[in-house]
Design a protein around this motif. Sequence first.
Motif, PDB file in Angstrom:
ATOM      1  N   SER A 105       0.850  -1.227   0.010  1.00 31.35           N
ATOM      2  CA  SER A 105      -0.107   0.216  -0.027  1.00 31.35           C
ATOM      3  C   SER A 105       0.894   1.230  -0.142  1.00 31.35           C
ATOM      4  CB  SER A 105      -1.030  -0.118   1.194  1.00 31.35           C
ATOM      5  OG  SER A 105      -0.130   0.071   2.373  1.00 31.35           O
ATOM      6  N   GLU A 106       0.278   2.366  -0.647  1.00 32.24           N
ATOM      7  CA  GLU A 106       1.127   3.581  -0.675  1.00 32.24           C
ATOM      8  C   GLU A 106      -0.001   4.862  -0.380  1.00 32.24           C
ATOM      9  OE1 GLU A 106       3.614   6.375  -3.736  1.00 32.24           O
ATOM     10  OE2 GLU A 106       3.563   4.320  -4.096  1.00 32.24           O
ATOM     11  N   ALA A 107       0.164   5.552   0.550  1.00 33.11           N
ATOM     12  CA  ALA A 107      -0.900   6.552   0.514  1.00 33.11           C
ATOM     13  C   ALA A 107      -0.078   8.034   0.578  1.00 33.11           C
ATOM     14  CB  ALA A 107      -1.502   6.479   2.113  1.00 33.11           C
ATOM     15  N   THR A 108      -0.607   8.816  -0.423  1.00 33.33           N
ATOM     16  CA  THR A 108       0.019   9.720  -0.471  1.00 33.33           C
ATOM     17  C   THR A 108      -1.000  10.842  -0.991  1.00 33.33           C
ATOM     18  OG1 THR A 108       1.945   8.756  -1.786  1.00 33.33           O
ATOM     19  CG2 THR A 108       1.580  11.191  -2.163  1.00 33.33           C
ATOM     20  N   GLY A 109      -1.402  11.671   0.257  1.00 29.75           N
ATOM     21  CA  GLY A 109      -2.482  12.877  -0.061  1.00 29.75           C
ATOM     22  C   GLY A 109      -3.772  12.217  -0.424  1.00 29.75           C
ATOM     23  N   THR A 110      -4.375  12.458  -1.423  1.00 31.93           N
ATOM     24  CA  THR A 110      -5.739  11.965  -1.788  1.00 31.93           C
ATOM     25  C   THR A 110      -5.605  10.621  -2.590  1.00 31.93           C
ATOM     26  OG1 THR A 110      -6.254  13.301  -3.730  1.00 31.93           O
ATOM     27  CG2 THR A 110      -6.870  14.401  -1.456  1.00 31.93           C
ATOM     28  N   THR A 111      -4.380  10.162  -2.811  1.00 28.98           N
ATOM     29  CA  THR A 111      -4.605   9.001  -3.604  1.00 28.98           C
ATOM     30  C   THR A 111      -3.646   7.751  -2.571  1.00 28.98           C
ATOM     31  OG1 THR A 111      -3.803  10.144  -5.584  1.00 28.98           O
ATOM     32  CG2 THR A 111      -3.225   7.948  -5.497  1.00 28.98           C
ATOM     33  N   LEU A 112      -4.652   6.721  -2.956  1.00 27.52           N
ATOM     34  CA  LEU A 112      -4.128   5.464  -2.301  1.00 27.52           C
ATOM     35  C   LEU A 112      -3.909   4.453  -3.187  1.00 27.52           C
ATOM     36  CD1 LEU A 112      -3.930   3.543   0.413  1.00 27.52           C
ATOM     37  CD2 LEU A 112      -6.250   3.159  -0.168  1.00 27.52           C
ATOM     38  N   ILE A 113      -2.696   3.806  -3.365  1.00 28.19           N
ATOM     39  CA  ILE A 113      -2.581   2.703  -4.325  1.00 28.19           C
ATOM     40  C   ILE A 113      -2.182   1.325  -3.559  1.00 28.19           C
ATOM     41  CG2 ILE A 113      -0.763   1.900  -6.167  1.00 28.19           C
ATOM     42  CD1 ILE A 113      -0.067   5.062  -6.361  1.00 28.19           C
ATOM     43  N   LEU A 114      -3.087   0.382  -4.046  1.00 26.49           N
ATOM     44  CA  LEU A 114      -2.790  -0.950  -3.373  1.00 26.49           C
ATOM     45  C   LEU A 114      -2.075  -1.573  -4.592  1.00 26.49           C
ATOM     46  CD1 LEU A 114      -6.116  -1.530  -1.527  1.00 26.49           C
ATOM     47  CD2 LEU A 114      -3.971  -0.503  -0.796  1.00 26.49           C
ATOM     48  N   SER A 115      -1.055  -2.322  -4.546  1.00 28.62           N
ATOM     49  CA  SER A 115      -0.497  -3.377  -5.567  1.00 28.62           C
ATOM     50  C   SER A 115       0.075  -4.650  -5.013  1.00 28.62           C
ATOM     51  CB  SER A 115       0.674  -2.323  -6.013  1.00 28.62           C
ATOM     52  OG  SER A 115       1.764  -2.187  -5.097  1.00 28.62           O
ATOM     53  N   ASN A 116       0.601  -5.338  -5.914  1.00 32.50           N
ATOM     54  CA  ASN A 116       1.421  -6.633  -5.533  1.00 32.50           C
ATOM     55  C   ASN A 116       2.284  -6.845  -6.347  1.00 32.50           C
ATOM     56  OD1 ASN A 116       0.276  -7.775  -7.880  1.00 32.50           O
ATOM     57  ND2 ASN A 116      -1.191  -8.711  -6.813  1.00 32.50           N
ATOM     58  N   ASP A 117       3.347  -7.814  -6.093  1.00 36.29           N
ATOM     59  CA  ASP A 117       4.614  -8.178  -6.805  1.00 36.29           C
ATOM     60  C   ASP A 117       4.212  -8.556  -8.238  1.00 36.29           C
ATOM     61  OD1 ASP A 117       6.200  -7.405  -4.718  1.00 36.29           O
ATOM     62  OD2 ASP A 117       6.325  -9.544  -3.851  1.00 36.29           O
ATOM     63  N   ALA A 118       3.028  -8.931  -8.429  1.00 38.42           N
ATOM     64  CA  ALA A 118       2.849  -9.483  -9.994  1.00 38.42           C
ATOM     65  C   ALA A 118       2.469  -8.208 -10.790  1.00 38.42           C
ATOM     66  CB  ALA A 118       1.611 -10.528  -9.942  1.00 38.42           C
ATOM     67  N   GLY A 119       2.500  -7.093 -10.345  1.00 41.46           N
ATOM     68  CA  GLY A 119       2.454  -5.825 -10.950  1.00 41.46           C
ATOM     69  C   GLY A 119       0.990  -5.417 -11.170  1.00 41.46           C
ATOM     70  N   ASP A 120      -0.040  -6.316 -10.357  1.00 42.68           N
ATOM     71  CA  ASP A 120      -1.421  -5.683 -10.300  1.00 42.68           C
ATOM     72  C   ASP A 120      -1.535  -4.380  -9.432  1.00 42.68           C
ATOM     73  OD1 ASP A 120      -2.480  -7.938 -11.850  1.00 42.68           O
ATOM     74  OD2 ASP A 120      -2.088  -9.221  -9.828  1.00 42.68           O
ATOM     75  N   GLN A 121      -2.608  -3.504  -9.709  1.00 40.50           N
ATOM     76  CA  GLN A 121      -2.907  -2.311  -8.945  1.00 40.50           C
ATOM     77  C   GLN A 121      -4.188  -2.085  -8.899  1.00 40.50           C
ATOM     78  OE1 GLN A 121      -1.096   1.381 -10.697  1.00 40.50           O
ATOM     79  NE2 GLN A 121       0.469   1.157  -9.001  1.00 40.50           N
ATOM     80  N   MET A 122      -4.546  -1.469  -7.760  1.00 41.68           N
ATOM     81  CA  MET A 122      -5.839  -0.835  -7.568  1.00 41.68           C
ATOM     82  C   MET A 122      -5.656   0.613  -7.138  1.00 41.68           C
ATOM     83  SD  MET A 122      -7.608  -3.687  -5.394  1.00 41.68           S
ATOM     84  CE  MET A 122      -9.471  -3.069  -5.510  1.00 41.68           C
ATOM     85  N   ILE A 123      -6.180   1.771  -7.711  1.00 40.58           N
ATOM     86  CA  ILE A 123      -5.953   3.204  -7.428  1.00 40.58           C
ATOM     87  C   ILE A 123      -7.318   3.724  -7.102  1.00 40.58           C
ATOM     88  CG2 ILE A 123      -5.028   5.403  -8.238  1.00 40.58           C
ATOM     89  CD1 ILE A 123      -3.386   3.947 -10.272  1.00 40.58           C
ATOM     90  N   PHE A 124      -7.113   4.336  -5.578  1.00 42.28           N
ATOM     91  CA  PHE A 124      -8.466   4.910  -4.997  1.00 42.28           C
ATOM     92  C   PHE A 124      -8.021   6.259  -5.014  1.00 42.28           C
ATOM     93  CE2 PHE A 124      -8.289   0.553  -3.713  1.00 42.28           C
ATOM     94  CZ  PHE A 124      -9.563   0.181  -3.627  1.00 42.28           C
ATOM     95  N   LYS A 125      -9.104   7.179  -4.965  1.00 42.79           N
ATOM     96  CA  LYS A 125      -9.057   8.554  -4.598  1.00 42.79           C
ATOM     97  C   LYS A 125      -9.916   8.915  -3.373  1.00 42.79           C
ATOM     98  CE  LYS A 125      -6.389   9.719  -7.974  1.00 42.79           C
ATOM     99  NZ  LYS A 125      -5.213  10.597  -8.159  1.00 42.79           N
ATOM    100  N   ALA A 126      -9.472   9.545  -2.675  1.00 43.45           N
ATOM    101  CA  ALA A 126     -10.312  10.181  -1.687  1.00 43.45           C
ATOM    102  C   ALA A 126     -11.611  10.906  -1.821  1.00 43.45           C
ATOM    103  CB  ALA A 126      -9.502  10.944  -0.558  1.00 43.45           C
ATOM    104  N   SER A 127     -12.482  10.441  -1.529  1.00 38.98           N
ATOM    105  CA  SER A 127     -13.811  11.199  -1.935  1.00 38.98           C
ATOM    106  C   SER A 127     -14.173  12.396  -0.980  1.00 38.98           C
ATOM    107  CB  SER A 127     -15.218  10.431  -2.249  1.00 38.98           C
ATOM    108  OG  SER A 127     -15.223   9.669  -1.178  1.00 38.98           O
ATOM    109  N   GLU A 128     -14.703  13.470  -1.549  1.00 37.79           N
ATOM    110  CA  GLU A 128     -15.210  14.648  -0.823  1.00 37.79           C
ATOM    111  C   GLU A 128     -16.436  14.408   0.056  1.00 37.79           C
ATOM    112  OE1 GLU A 128     -14.490  17.867  -3.256  1.00 37.79           O
ATOM    113  OE2 GLU A 128     -12.438  17.257  -3.868  1.00 37.79           O
TER     114      GLU A 128
END
Length: 128
Positions: A105-128
């Motif tokens: 996981s990586e949380a930077t400001g209003t972006t949250l990225i979940l990933s894995n070693d296979a290169g899969d990725q989910m990108i979330f944005k903080a909703s207002e």
Amino acid sequence: MKQFALIALILLAACKDETISGYAEDGAVWQLESINGAAFKARATLTFPQPGKIAGSGPCNRYFGKQTAPYPWFSVDGVASTKRACPDMRAESVFFESLRMMTLSEATGTTLILSNDAGDQMIFKASE
């Protein structure tokens, strides 16, 4: 008195949430934007209501579970959800399967990225 202060500091340090919820924007509702670079058209959210806990809504059902891996690691356990059927059951399956596969996981400001070693990725944005 020094011993009391030392004990208090140790107890405070032990209370720090070391999971992603301790590093993500406090109280944010994370809206899923994409999975593996493809826009996710259905609505799915992720929240961190308490240290070590996750909750949210998939395209059809509300869910909750545990997340106890220390940041930046990510691992969900004991995910349970309501059991409603809806027209977006395929999107629901993709969401939950992807969430279970994430390991970083990586949380930077209003972006949250979940990933894995296979290169899969989910990108979330903080909703207002």
